[in-house]
Enzyme design. Structure first.
Site, mmCIF file in Angstrom:
data_model
loop_
_atom_site.group_PDB
_atom_site.id
_atom_site.type_symbol
_atom_site.label_atom_id
_atom_site.label_comp_id
_atom_site.label_asym_id
_atom_site.label_seq_id
_atom_site.Cartn_x
_atom_site.Cartn_y
_atom_site.Cartn_z
ATOM 1 N N ARG A 1 11.529 -6.931 2.367
ATOM 2 C CA ARG A 1 10.101 -6.646 2.264
ATOM 3 C C ARG A 1 9.831 -6.012 0.900
ATOM 4 O O ARG A 1 10.748 -5.723 0.146
ATOM 5 C CB ARG A 1 9.652 -5.704 3.382
ATOM 6 C CG ARG A 1 10.611 -4.556 3.603
ATOM 7 C CD ARG A 1 10.000 -3.354 4.219
ATOM 8 N NE ARG A 1 9.035 -2.742 3.328
ATOM 9 C CZ ARG A 1 9.358 -1.994 2.270
ATOM 10 N NH1 ARG A 1 10.631 -1.769 1.954
ATOM 11 N NH2 ARG A 1 8.420 -1.458 1.520
ATOM 12 N N GLY A 2 8.553 -5.782 0.616
ATOM 13 C CA GLY A 2 8.163 -5.208 -0.663
ATOM 14 C C GLY A 2 7.838 -6.306 -1.654
ATOM 15 O O GLY A 2 8.624 -7.243 -1.846
ATOM 16 N N ASP B 1 0.587 -5.153 -3.031
ATOM 17 C CA ASP B 1 1.064 -6.466 -2.602
ATOM 18 C C ASP B 1 0.259 -7.592 -3.225
ATOM 19 O O ASP B 1 0.756 -8.710 -3.353
ATOM 20 C CB ASP B 1 1.009 -6.559 -1.075
ATOM 21 C CG ASP B 1 2.113 -5.729 -0.434
ATOM 22 O OD1 ASP B 1 3.164 -6.302 -0.124
ATOM 23 O OD2 ASP B 1 1.925 -4.515 -0.289
ATOM 24 N N ASN C 1 -2.740 -3.163 -0.428
ATOM 25 C CA ASN C 1 -1.460 -2.468 -0.253
ATOM 26 C C ASN C 1 -1.324 -2.087 1.216
ATOM 27 O O ASN C 1 -2.234 -2.297 2.015
ATOM 28 C CB ASN C 1 -1.393 -1.231 -1.161
ATOM 29 C CG ASN C 1 0.015 -0.663 -1.231
ATOM 30 O OD1 ASN C 1 0.964 -1.373 -1.582
ATOM 31 N ND2 ASN C 1 0.180 0.606 -0.904
ATOM 32 N N LYS C 2 -0.189 -1.532 1.560
ATOM 33 C CA LYS C 2 0.081 -1.171 2.949
ATOM 34 C C LYS C 2 -1.092 -0.402 3.550
ATOM 35 O O LYS C 2 -1.665 0.481 2.918
ATOM 36 C CB LYS C 2 1.354 -0.327 3.023
ATOM 37 C CG LYS C 2 1.778 0.079 4.420
ATOM 38 C CD LYS C 2 1.981 -1.129 5.334
ATOM 39 C CE LYS C 2 3.004 -2.102 4.778
ATOM 40 N NZ LYS C 2 3.143 -3.323 5.621
#
Length: 381
Positions: free
Chosen positions: A67-68, A256, A266-267
């Site tokens: 992930r990331g 992201d 983003n998250k």
């Protein structure tokens, strides 16, 4: 499919350096494989997930074993190379990989880059082996480029912090995980904090738990501990009290996807931090490589936000138990049976709440569409 957990490390203490890289390509006698550090099993143990084909990698991506944003781009490129080397349809594999997590633009970028290298080789008359080699070369090049970008972002980010907050003693709040686990190097936002730590100017790293999957608690705290950083973990909903107490000097997050107007996906939980930062006059800084900028997406409203399964909210999965193939009922229930859950993986922060975007090509502040296009142009040049 994946030979899951073919090699497991011993349970590790938080302060020990990891023995397994986040991603690597190997060529054993039975054929090429992509080896991942399974992030769903951290911090309990370091365990490897061995992907022998593209479907296994797609599953690993969806399950967040890898992930990331930057690392997803690298994984996507290696996945296409794996498809070519193993005799899969390269175009089908690239499409499947690019769509595995729709918000993360780096994933599609990496897969398409390796796909283009493979296609160019085929058009020029290369056979299957040489064409597969071209895809692998593209993946390795992206991997190396990201490591270099990480170093430059860290330098630019620390220079910005020192300019905005002279005197050092930085107290940085971060969200989700943005370290070596998401990068070919030492990360994005976390790399800036790590550079500050090494320079002796980091007073405290505040780490949001990052619900519901706890990437902050499981992964960022893990990376901070093994780097000997001064850090404190907090629940996401405690951030407001931290700002009110005057304990936050800057917010640093990754991205992201960054739209053409500077909107940042983003998250989930990042947008509330931006609002809090603006109210409390605290810099809100996004650190991301230029590959996370998507000039084809005009604004934040156009960003497709991934919606994840409700059981991630209604159940708790023990971190050291694999999430690969986990379905509803695989965790410990924390809500009544049948409860509906709202579970977007990301939220979008508008550009007017972003103090600066730090990339390997430099710092953009204020955040404007024109400035963002210029930054991207530097990389293209």
């Amino acid at each position: 499919m994946a030979d899951q957990y073919a090699q497991s490390g011993e349970d590790i203490r938080p302060t020990e350096a990891p023995t397994i890289p986040a991603i690597r390509w190997e060529e054993p006698p039975e054929g090429p494989v992509l080896v991942l550090l399974d992030q769903t099993r951290l911090p309990g143990e370091e365990s490897e997930l061995v992907c022998t084909d593209p479907p296994a990698l797609v599953e690993a991506i969806r399950a967040l074993a890898v992930r990331g944003a930057p690392l997803l781009g690298i994984a996507g490129a290696y996945g296409v190379a794996l498809a070519a080397a193993r005799g899969f349809d390269v175009d089908e594999a690239a499409d499947a990989l690019a769509g595995a997590r729709p918000t993360a633009v780096n994933l599609a970028y990496g897969a398409r880059r390796a796909q283009a290298a493979h296609r160019t080789a085929v058009v020029s008359g290369a056979g299957p082996e040489r064409a597969a080699g071209a895809a692998l070369e593209a993946a390795r090049a992206l991997h190396a480029e990201d490591a270099g970008a990480s170093r430059r972002m860290a330098a630019h980010g620390l220079a910005l912090l020192d300019e905005l907050l002279p005197g050092g003693g930085h107290r940085i709040l971060t969200h989700c995980n943005t370290g070596a686990l998401v990068s070919g190097g030492e990360g994005t936002a976390f790399a800036v904090a790590l550079r500050a730590h090494r320079a002796g100017s980091l007073r405290r790293l505040w780490v949001d738990e990052t619900r519901p999957l706890l990437q902050g608690a499981r992964l960022t705290a893990y990376e901070a501990a093994r780097n000997g950083m001064a850090y404190t973990l907090l629940t996401d909903n405690a951030a407001g009290s931290l700002f009110a107490a005057g304990e936050v000097d800057a917010v640093l997050i990754g991205a992201d996807r960054i739209a053409a107007d500077g909107s940042v996906a983003n998250k989930v939980g990042s947008y509330p931090l931006a609002v809090l930062a603006r109210y409390h006059h605290v810099p809100f800084i996004v650190v991301a490589p230029v590959t996370s900028v998507d000039l084809e997406t005009p604004d934040g409203a156009s960003i497709e936000v991934e919606q994840r399964s409700g059981h991630e909210v209604t159940e708790v999965t023990v971190p050291h138990v694999s999430m690969i193939g986990t379905e509803a009922g695989g965790g410990i229930a924390v809500a009544p049976l049948g409860t509906q859950a709202y579970n977007p993986a990301f939220d979008v922060t508008p550009p007017e709440l972003v103090t600066a975007i730090v990339t390997e090509e430099g710092v953009l502040s204020p955040v404007t569409a024109e400035g963002l296009a210029e930054l991207c142009g530097r990389r293209a040049g």
